[in-house]
Design a protein around this motif. Structure first.
Motif, short mmCIF file in Angstrom:
data_model
loop_
_atom_site.label_atom_id
_atom_site.label_comp_id
_atom_site.label_asym_id
_atom_site.label_seq_id
_atom_site.Cartn_x
_atom_site.Cartn_y
_atom_site.Cartn_z
N PRO A 13 15.49 -68.02 -1.91
CA PRO A 13 15.18 -69.08 -0.93
C PRO A 13 16.01 -68.90 0.34
O PRO A 13 17.20 -68.60 0.28
CB PRO A 13 15.58 -70.37 -1.68
CG PRO A 13 15.54 -69.99 -3.13
CD PRO A 13 15.98 -68.57 -3.19
N SER A 14 15.36 -69.09 1.49
CA SER A 14 16.03 -68.91 2.78
C SER A 14 16.05 -70.18 3.61
O SER A 14 16.56 -70.17 4.73
CB SER A 14 15.33 -67.80 3.58
OG SER A 14 15.33 -66.58 2.86
N GLY A 15 15.48 -71.27 3.10
CA GLY A 15 15.42 -72.52 3.85
C GLY A 15 14.01 -72.82 4.32
O GLY A 15 13.07 -72.09 4.03
N ALA A 16 13.87 -73.92 5.06
CA ALA A 16 12.56 -74.31 5.59
C ALA A 16 12.03 -73.20 6.50
O ALA A 16 12.77 -72.67 7.34
CB ALA A 16 12.67 -75.61 6.36
N LEU A 17 10.77 -72.85 6.35
CA LEU A 17 10.20 -71.68 7.02
C LEU A 17 10.38 -71.73 8.54
O LEU A 17 10.85 -70.76 9.15
CB LEU A 17 8.71 -71.57 6.69
CG LEU A 17 7.95 -70.45 7.43
CD1 LEU A 17 8.53 -69.09 7.08
CD2 LEU A 17 6.47 -70.50 7.12
N HIS A 18 10.01 -72.83 9.18
CA HIS A 18 10.08 -72.87 10.64
C HIS A 18 11.53 -72.82 11.13
O HIS A 18 11.80 -72.31 12.21
CB HIS A 18 9.35 -74.10 11.16
CG HIS A 18 7.87 -73.99 11.04
ND1 HIS A 18 7.00 -74.84 11.68
CD2 HIS A 18 7.08 -73.12 10.36
CE1 HIS A 18 5.75 -74.51 11.40
NE2 HIS A 18 5.79 -73.48 10.59
N ASN A 19 12.47 -73.35 10.33
CA ASN A 19 13.88 -73.21 10.68
C ASN A 19 14.29 -71.74 10.67
O ASN A 19 15.01 -71.26 11.55
CB ASN A 19 14.76 -73.98 9.70
CG ASN A 19 14.76 -75.47 9.98
OD1 ASN A 19 14.06 -75.95 10.85
ND2 ASN A 19 15.54 -76.20 9.20
N VAL A 20 13.85 -71.02 9.64
CA VAL A 20 14.19 -69.61 9.51
C VAL A 20 13.61 -68.81 10.67
O VAL A 20 14.30 -67.96 11.26
CB VAL A 20 13.68 -69.05 8.16
CG1 VAL A 20 13.86 -67.53 8.10
CG2 VAL A 20 14.41 -69.71 7.00
N LEU A 21 12.35 -69.07 11.02
CA LEU A 21 11.72 -68.35 12.13
C LEU A 21 12.43 -68.65 13.44
O LEU A 21 12.67 -67.76 14.26
CB LEU A 21 10.24 -68.73 12.23
CG LEU A 21 9.37 -68.36 11.03
CD1 LEU A 21 7.94 -68.86 11.24
CD2 LEU A 21 9.39 -66.87 10.77
N TYR A 22 12.78 -69.92 13.64
CA TYR A 22 13.48 -70.32 14.86
C TYR A 22 14.83 -69.60 14.97
O TYR A 22 15.18 -69.04 16.01
CB TYR A 22 13.70 -71.84 14.85
CG TYR A 22 14.52 -72.35 16.02
CD1 TYR A 22 13.91 -72.70 17.21
CD2 TYR A 22 15.90 -72.48 15.92
CE1 TYR A 22 14.65 -73.17 18.29
CE2 TYR A 22 16.65 -72.96 16.97
CZ TYR A 22 16.02 -73.30 18.16
OH TYR A 22 16.76 -73.76 19.21
N ASN A 23 15.58 -69.62 13.88
CA ASN A 23 16.91 -69.00 13.90
C ASN A 23 16.83 -67.49 14.04
O ASN A 23 17.72 -66.86 14.61
CB ASN A 23 17.68 -69.37 12.63
CG ASN A 23 18.05 -70.84 12.58
OD1 ASN A 23 18.26 -71.46 13.62
ND2 ASN A 23 18.10 -71.40 11.39
#
Length: 201
Positions: free
Chosen positions: A17-27
């Motif tokens: 797991p890497s976290g909420a998808l859009h958070n990961v893409l943003y970061n």
């Protein structure tokens, strides 16, 4: 990720797991930026992107699952399969996610010089984390709201539809809209292309 598990011999343990998808893409896009515009409490991002036709302010949010949980990103460390047919199906799923991710990440381009533009067009982007996106914006001529509905099918094939208030002219056919999105995989470029067509009227 769960659909890939169903297709292959993979186990839950290989999914990190890497976290909420859009958070990961943003970061991923804004890594190292000194200004954080992330707003995890209301599942909302704002990022300003400059295009030749002006400034776009993207508010990116994502739908909640019925359970109330966000669509989470996972890291695939390896893919185990016993038959080539499984691999073909996995590639189709991965291509769909790659295209969806590229469209979301396009909203998080590097911040431009704000003084170049006197007005900003707001674009509200709503996604489900897998295949569906909706970009809502103000029509540059009528000031009515318009909406581009985008769906990414297995294999990364895009379909799109522009919905406008009755009386507002559609600047291009659905085929042209799909070609624009499929070629650039960029919501800012899509908006720029639509604005240019409207401004040419």
């Amino acid at each position: 990720a769960h659909s890939i598990l169903e297709m292959t011999d993979m186990k839950d343990s290989v999914l990190t797991p890497s976290g909420a998808l859009h958070n990961v893409l943003y970061n991923t896009v804004t890594k190292g930026s000194s200004v954080s515009q992330i707003r995890p409490k209301d599942s909302l991002h704002r990022h300003d992107v400059a295009v030749p036709s002006g400034m776009l302010a993207f508010f990116v949010r994502w739908n909640k699952k019925e359970s109330g949980a966000d669509e989470n990103a996972v890291e695939l460390q390896d893919i185990n399969f016993t038959h080539p047919e499984q691999l073909v199906k996995v590639i189709q799923v991965l291509r769909r996610q790659l295209v969806y991710n590229a469209l979301i990440k396009s909203c998080f381009a590097a911040s431009p010089v704000f003084s170049q533009y006197s007005t900003v067009q707001i674009v509200d982007v709503d996604g489900d984390g897998i295949s569906s996106l909706r970009a809502t914006f103000e029509h540059p001529l009528s000031r009515n709201l318009g909406c581009v509905l985008i769906n990414v099918a297995l294999g990364g094939v895009i379909s799109a539809k522009l919905e406008l208030v009755e009386g507002d002219r559609c600047p291009c056919s659905e085929d042209v809209l799909v070609k624009i999105i499929s070629t650039c995989l960029s919501l800012p470029v899509m908006m720029h292309s639509l604005r240019k067509r409207w401004q040419a009227e």
